[in-house]
Write a protein that holds these residues in place. Structure first.
Motif, PDB file in Angstrom:
ATOM      1  N   CYS A  11     -17.055 -31.679 -15.472  1.00 27.26           N
ATOM      2  CA  CYS A  11     -17.627 -31.409 -14.154  1.00 27.26           C
ATOM      3  C   CYS A  11     -16.668 -31.901 -13.083  1.00 27.26           C
ATOM      4  N   ARG A  12     -16.772 -31.313 -11.883  1.00 30.60           N
ATOM      5  CA  ARG A  12     -15.921 -31.711 -10.756  1.00 30.60           C
ATOM      6  C   ARG A  12     -16.714 -31.631  -9.468  1.00 30.60           C
ATOM      7  N   THR A  13     -16.423 -32.538  -8.570  1.00 35.54           N
ATOM      8  CA  THR A  13     -16.967 -32.439  -7.219  1.00 35.54           C
ATOM      9  C   THR A  13     -15.897 -31.773  -6.365  1.00 35.54           C
ATOM     10  N   GLU A  15     -15.038 -30.507  -1.964  1.00 35.47           N
ATOM     11  CA  GLU A  15     -15.456 -30.498  -0.564  1.00 35.47           C
ATOM     12  C   GLU A  15     -14.503 -29.607   0.218  1.00 35.47           C
ATOM     13  N   ALA A  20     -19.853 -28.876   0.468  1.00 35.14           N
ATOM     14  CA  ALA A  20     -19.515 -29.823  -0.589  1.00 35.14           C
ATOM     15  C   ALA A  20     -20.335 -29.412  -1.799  1.00 35.14           C
ATOM     16  N   LEU A  22     -20.756 -29.502  -6.478  1.00 31.34           N
ATOM     17  CA  LEU A  22     -20.545 -30.028  -7.819  1.00 31.34           C
ATOM     18  C   LEU A  22     -20.642 -28.844  -8.766  1.00 31.34           C
ATOM     19  N   ALA A  53     -21.261 -34.952   1.401  1.00 27.68           N
ATOM     20  CA  ALA A  53     -20.487 -35.652   0.375  1.00 27.68           C
ATOM     21  C   ALA A  53     -21.327 -36.716  -0.328  1.00 27.68           C
ATOM     22  N   VAL A  56     -23.652 -35.032  -2.839  1.00 32.28           N
ATOM     23  CA  VAL A  56     -22.910 -34.586  -4.024  1.00 32.28           C
ATOM     24  C   VAL A  56     -22.558 -35.783  -4.907  1.00 32.28           C
ATOM     25  N   MET A  57     -22.097 -36.872  -4.308  1.00 33.69           N
ATOM     26  CA  MET A  57     -21.739 -38.051  -5.101  1.00 33.69           C
ATOM     27  C   MET A  57     -22.950 -38.651  -5.795  1.00 33.69           C
ATOM     28  N   ALA A  60     -23.567 -36.500  -8.772  1.00 31.21           N
ATOM     29  CA  ALA A  60     -22.545 -36.764  -9.789  1.00 31.21           C
ATOM     30  C   ALA A  60     -22.846 -38.055 -10.532  1.00 31.21           C
TER      31      ALA A  60
END
Length: 87
Positions: A11-13, A15, A20, A22, A53, A56-57, A60
Motif C-alpha cells: 500500500c502507498r499514501t 498527496e 490525498a 491511499l 493528509a 490518510v495517515m 494508513a
C-alpha cells in the motif's frame, strides 16, 4: 509512505495539490482505499487534525502491518512489480 497492509498487500499514501489518498495493490493493479480532497495550498507547515493528509495517515496507521518500508525496501518492491508480502 509505502507499507505492507492487511493481507500483506503493498500500500502507498499519496498527496497532490488537490487530493490525498491511499491505494493498495491487488491483482496487479493499484486500487483506491481512500481519497479525499485537499483543503488547498498551505500557508505554513501547520496542518489541522482534520486535514486530508491527517485523514490518510490515520487510515494508513489502521492498515499497516509492521513498519513503513524503507527507501530500499520500496525500490525493491517497485522493481519486483509490487508483489504481496515484500518487506
Amino acid at each position: 509512505i509505502s507499507f505492507t497492509g492487511r493481507d500483506f498487500q503493498p500500500c502507498r499514501t499519496f498527496e497532490t495539490a488537490d487530493a490525498a489518498g491511499l491505494a493498495c495493490r491487488s491483482d496487479g493493479q493499484w486500487r483506491l482505499a481512500l481519497m479525499t480532497a485537499a483543503p488547498g495550498p498551505r500557508a505554513s507547515e501547520y496542518q489541522q487534525a482534520g486535514s486530508a493528509a491527517a485523514l490518510v495517515m490515520s487510515a494508513a496507521q489502521e492498515m499497516i502491518v509492521g513498519d513503513p518500508m524503507t527507501a530500499d525496501q520500496e525500490r525493491q518492491a517497485r522493481d519486483a512489480g509490487w508483489p504481496r508480502g515484500v518487506r
